[in-house]
Every structure is written in structure tokens, then in C-alpha cells.
Design an enzyme around this catalytic site. Structure first.
Site, PDB file in Angstrom:
ATOM      1  N   ARG A 254       0.856  -1.200   0.000  1.00 46.27           N
ATOM      2  CA  ARG A 254       0.000   0.000   0.000  1.00 46.27           C
ATOM      3  C   ARG A 254       0.884   1.239   0.000  1.00 46.27           C
ATOM      4  O   ARG A 254       0.633   2.207  -0.702  1.00 46.27           O
ATOM      5  CB  ARG A 254      -0.957  -0.004   1.211  1.00 46.27           C
ATOM      6  CG  ARG A 254      -1.662   1.338   1.398  1.00 46.27           C
ATOM      7  CD  ARG A 254      -2.904   1.310   2.295  1.00 46.27           C
ATOM      8  NE  ARG A 254      -2.799   0.399   3.419  1.00 46.27           N
ATOM      9  CZ  ARG A 254      -2.022   0.584   4.493  1.00 46.27           C
ATOM     10  NH1 ARG A 254      -1.282   1.675   4.604  1.00 46.27           N
ATOM     11  NH2 ARG A 254      -1.990  -0.307   5.463  1.00 46.27           N
TER      12      ARG A 254
ATOM     13  N   TYR B 290     -16.912  16.902 -15.183  1.00 43.14           N
ATOM     14  CA  TYR B 290     -17.181  15.467 -15.352  1.00 43.14           C
ATOM     15  C   TYR B 290     -18.194  15.047 -14.276  1.00 43.14           C
ATOM     16  O   TYR B 290     -18.041  15.403 -13.102  1.00 43.14           O
ATOM     17  CB  TYR B 290     -15.864  14.698 -15.210  1.00 43.14           C
ATOM     18  CG  TYR B 290     -16.043  13.211 -15.177  1.00 43.14           C
ATOM     19  CD1 TYR B 290     -16.353  12.514 -16.336  1.00 43.14           C
ATOM     20  CD2 TYR B 290     -15.931  12.494 -13.991  1.00 43.14           C
ATOM     21  CE1 TYR B 290     -16.546  11.148 -16.321  1.00 43.14           C
ATOM     22  CE2 TYR B 290     -16.116  11.126 -13.962  1.00 43.14           C
ATOM     23  CZ  TYR B 290     -16.422  10.461 -15.126  1.00 43.14           C
ATOM     24  OH  TYR B 290     -16.617   9.110 -15.109  1.00 43.14           O
TER      25      TYR B 290
ATOM     26  N   ASP C  53      -7.778  19.006 -14.260  1.00 37.38           N
ATOM     27  CA  ASP C  53      -8.044  17.639 -14.701  1.00 37.38           C
ATOM     28  C   ASP C  53      -7.639  17.578 -16.171  1.00 37.38           C
ATOM     29  O   ASP C  53      -8.297  18.160 -17.036  1.00 37.38           O
ATOM     30  CB  ASP C  53      -9.540  17.329 -14.518  1.00 37.38           C
ATOM     31  CG  ASP C  53      -9.899  15.901 -14.937  1.00 37.38           C
ATOM     32  OD1 ASP C  53      -9.183  15.328 -15.784  1.00 37.38           O
ATOM     33  OD2 ASP C  53     -10.904  15.373 -14.424  1.00 37.38           O
TER      34      ASP C  53
ATOM     35  N   LYS D 204      -8.479   6.708 -19.394  1.00 35.49           N
ATOM     36  CA  LYS D 204      -8.804   7.250 -20.718  1.00 35.49           C
ATOM     37  C   LYS D 204      -7.561   7.242 -21.614  1.00 35.49           C
ATOM     38  O   LYS D 204      -7.036   6.168 -21.871  1.00 35.49           O
ATOM     39  CB  LYS D 204      -9.428   8.646 -20.553  1.00 35.49           C
ATOM     40  CG  LYS D 204     -10.458   8.740 -19.415  1.00 35.49           C
ATOM     41  CD  LYS D 204     -11.714   7.919 -19.644  1.00 35.49           C
ATOM     42  CE  LYS D 204     -12.624   7.817 -18.412  1.00 35.49           C
ATOM     43  NZ  LYS D 204     -12.942   9.045 -17.701  1.00 35.49           N
TER      44      LYS D 204
END
Ligand SMILES: *Cc1c(COP(=O)(O)O)cnc(C)c1O
Length: 392
Positions: free
Chosen positions: A61, A114, A187, A212
Site C-alpha cells: 500500500r 465530469y 483535470d 482514458k
């Protein structure tokens, strides 16, 4: 954190984008010479005596070498100092918000953000006392008017936006944010780091849904944050580990594999998008084409200044209204009807009924005759033929 855990983007500074995409973040494995970073499918690491960590790794982690390679690579592509890879774009955003905001703070959001980002602020963060107000990213004055000095911690921008492809002037918006003592978050999912590097224009944090264009093959969900400021990096290092929404080694490896061809893919996405735009603009069934590369686009000049090219996303309005637009979406064969974007395959969708259905009836409602394309890297003539049949 050790040298190794910061990745090796230092050594690729000053090199071209394509070189960084292929080499930054990883040196061939010293023990085997493996040219590609192995998928380190391990949760823990042997210590050489208590606290004797090899390369800083103690638990996956906190750090995993495959993720480290991806993070070093992303930092180099965005010309940042440090990058952090997450399980999704929204996991990256959630970590950022909780690292930098406290109850009583305020954030300015794009009025066409978004949908998942808007939902995160509106339905999750707001419950914990983080206020938000919308502003159009293409209008610097209205963004400035939405800022609440002393309360606004983040000015959040997407450019180009979805699905109307509005353009925000990153340099001007950075000045607005900084004048108010806030940070500018960009973004950069729609542009990808190949077309635009917001940190070089004054942004403080870059956010990606690597699902994306960065991953680019529609086979992995992921997210990232990239920063230059090392104090900011320290906070994000702490929160990435404390919150735990990290990218796994398999996902990191797939994303890194995608990145190696990012430059080539983006060039072809742009080539094909330009051909699609020219075709649609001349088609009698099309009312209007929306693409930042068109001189008629209100954000064209800003886009020309801050982007290398104009990207693979194209929106257009179909003559005859919603029924005709829906019919076009259902008739294409090569353009697959589906949400998401940025993969090698072309996608088509109807924002009003699909990605933006949740904003129907609000100020954010999109035109009912709007169709959005994610133009892929197939043979351009085949894409034009498919659209021609669907529009006919
Ligand atoms: C998809 C997307 C996100 C969310 O990313 P996930 O990987 O789906 O969590 C955020 N911003 C933009 C612009 C996106 O397209």
C-alpha cells in the site's frame, strides 16, 4: 522514502516527450536486465534486519516497484516532481480533496465538470462540510467572481470540458486561484500530457483518469495526481498511504504499457478527429460541429496557445433534434455505442441520455441533439464511411 521509490524521472529531464514516455521511471532490472518493469505481485518485502528496507519498500500500500515505475513516468510526462497512482480517477480526486480541504472550505468547480467529479463534491464532500460553487471555465471573470477569498482552497478546472469541449485559460486561471490564496487543479484527462502540461502553465496539481488516453486501451481503470511542490507531495504521500486507494501492480503495469505509445496514439487520434470534423462540417445532416481546433470555436485561440493539437474528442449537433441524434448513435457500427473515451477504438454516445443524464433539467443540461465522439485510431476512411451511413 528512498531514491528508488521516487522513480528515475530525474535522469530523463530535458529529454523529448516520446523518450520520457518510454524510459522515465524505470531502469532495466539490475538482477535480470528485464527491459520492462516486472509486475511485482507482492504485498510485503523481506527486511534485512528490523527496519532494513531494500529500496524503501516495506508494504505494497505504501509502495510497490511497479507502481513506482508508473509514478516516476507520469511525473516526467507532466513535467512534475512527483506523481501518485490510484485505483481510479475518482480515488485520486478523493485523496486530493481530503489531503487539502477541511470542513468550512470552499471549492470552485467547472459548471460542466465530469459527472463523477461533480457527484463526489456534491453528494460526498459536501456532507463533510466542503462547499462548492460552479463557474464556466471558459470565462475567467466568472471563475474569479465565484472565488471566496479566505475560504476557497481549490479552483478546479477541466480543459477541454466534457461534452461541449470548452477551453479554460490555464495561465489566467492560475493567477485567479493564486491571488485568492487557492491552488489551481487541472483535470488533464481530455488533453493527456502529450497535448498539454498544466504544471508548466502555473497549475499546482494535475489530475488524471488514466482510464482514458493515458492507459489508452480501455482495459484498465486508474487515476493519478502530479505536483511540482514538494510540500504538497509530502501531504499526498501521506494521504495516499493513509487512505489506501492505490493502483495495484497489474493495473500499474498495464497503464505503463499504454503510455509507451501515448505520443503515437495521440497524433493519430488528432489526425482522425480532424478528418471527422471536416467531414461532419460539410455534412447536410449536421447542424454544428464542436471542436477546439475549429476557428469558429470560442476557445480556439487559448487552445492554440496551450495545446499541441486539439485532441480526439468531437461533439456535434444533429439536424432534426433528439430522435435523429439517438438514431445516429444507434446506427453506427464501427463507432461503438458506449460511455468512456480515450481508447484506441472509436466510441459514440448521446450525452443527454447517457453520460449527462443526471444533469437533465439543471443549468448543466446539454443539448438534446448533441452526439459525442471519442475518435479512435482506426483507418480514417472507415470511420467516415460509418458516420456517413449513420447520418444518411
Ligand atoms: C473518467 C473521468 C474521471 C473519473 O475517472 P475514473 O477513472 O472513471 O474514476 C475524471 N475526470 C474526467 C475528465 C474523466 O473523463
Amino acid at each position: 522514502m528512498s531514491e528508488q521509490q521516487q522513480g528515475s524521472q530525474e535522469s530523463t529531464k530535458g529529454q523529448g516527450f516520446e523518450t520520457r514516455a518510454i524510459h522515465a521511471g524505470y531502469e532495466p532490472d539490475p538482477t535480470t536486465g528485464a527491459v520492462i518493469p516486472p509486475i511485482f505481485a507482492t504485498s510485503t518485502y523481506k527486511q534485512d534486519g528490523v527496519g532494513g528496507l531494500r529500496g524503501g519498500y516495506e508494504y505494497s500500500r505504501s509502495g510497490n516497484p511497479t507502481r513506482t515505475a508508473l509514478e516516476g513516468n507520469l511525473a516526467a510526462l507532466e513535467e512534475g516532481e512527483r506523481a501518485f497512482a490510484f485505483a481510479s480517477g475518482l480515488a485520486a480526486e478523493d485523496t486530493l480533496i481530503r489531503a487539502l480541504c477541511r470542513p468550512g472550505d470552499h471549492v470552485v468547480l467547472p459548471d460542466d465538470a465530469y459527472g463523477g467529479t461533480y457527484r463526489l463534491f456534491d453528494k460526498v464532500a459536501q456532507v463533510w462540510g466542503l462547499a462548492h460553487s460552479p463557474a464556466p471555465v471558459s470565462d475567467v471573470d466568472r471563475v474569479a467572481a465565484a472565488v471566496r477569498p479566505g475560504e476557497t482552497k481549490l479552483v478546479w478546472v477541466e480543459t477541454p470540458t466534457n461534452p461541449l469541449l470548452n477551453i479554460g485559460d490555464i495561465e489566467a486561471l492560475a493567477a485567479v486561484a493564486h491571488d485568492a490564496g487557492a491552488l489551481l487543479v487541472v483535470d488533464n484527462t481530455f488533453a493527456s500530457p502529450y497535448l498539454q502540461q498544466p504544471l508548466t502553465l502555473g497549475a499546482d496539481v494535475v489530475v488524471h483518469s488514466t482510464t482514458k488516453y493515458v492507459g489508452g486501451h480501455s482495459d484498465v481503470v486508474g487515476g493519478a495526481l502530479v505536483v511540482r511542490d514538494l510540500q504538497l507531495a509530502e501531504k499526498l504521500t501521506f494521504h495516499q498511504n493513509a487512505m489506501g486507494a492505490v493502483a495495484g501492480p497489474f493495473d500499474s503495469w498495464l497503464t505503463l504499457r499504454g503510455i509507451r505509445t501515448l505520443a503515437l496514439r495521440m497524433e493519430r487520434h488528432c489526425d482522425n478527429a480532424e478528418k471527422v470534423v471536416a467531414f461532419l462540417a460539410a455534412h447536410p445532416a449536421v447542424e454544428e460541429v464542436i471542436y477546439p481546433g475549429l476557428e469558429s470555436h470560442p476557445g480556439h485561440e487559448v487552445a492554440q496557445r496551450q495545446m499541441l493539437r486539439y485532441g480526439g474528442m468531437v461533439s456535434f449537433r444533429v439536424r432534426g433534434g433528439e430522435e435523429r441524434a439517438l438514431a445516429v448513435c444507434e446506427r453506427t457500427e464501427l463507432f461503438t455505442l458506449g460511455e468512456s473515451l480515450g481508447g484506441v477504438e472509436s466510441l459514440i454516445e448521446h450525452p443527454g441520455r447517457m453520460t449527462h443524464a443526471s444533469v437533465a433539467g439543471t443549468d448543466l443540461e446539454v443539448p438534446a441533439d448533441l452526439v459525442r465522439l471519442s475518435v479512435g485510431i482506426e483507418t480514417a476512411d472507415d470511420l467516415l464511411g460509418d458516420l456517413d451511413r449513420a447520418l444518411g
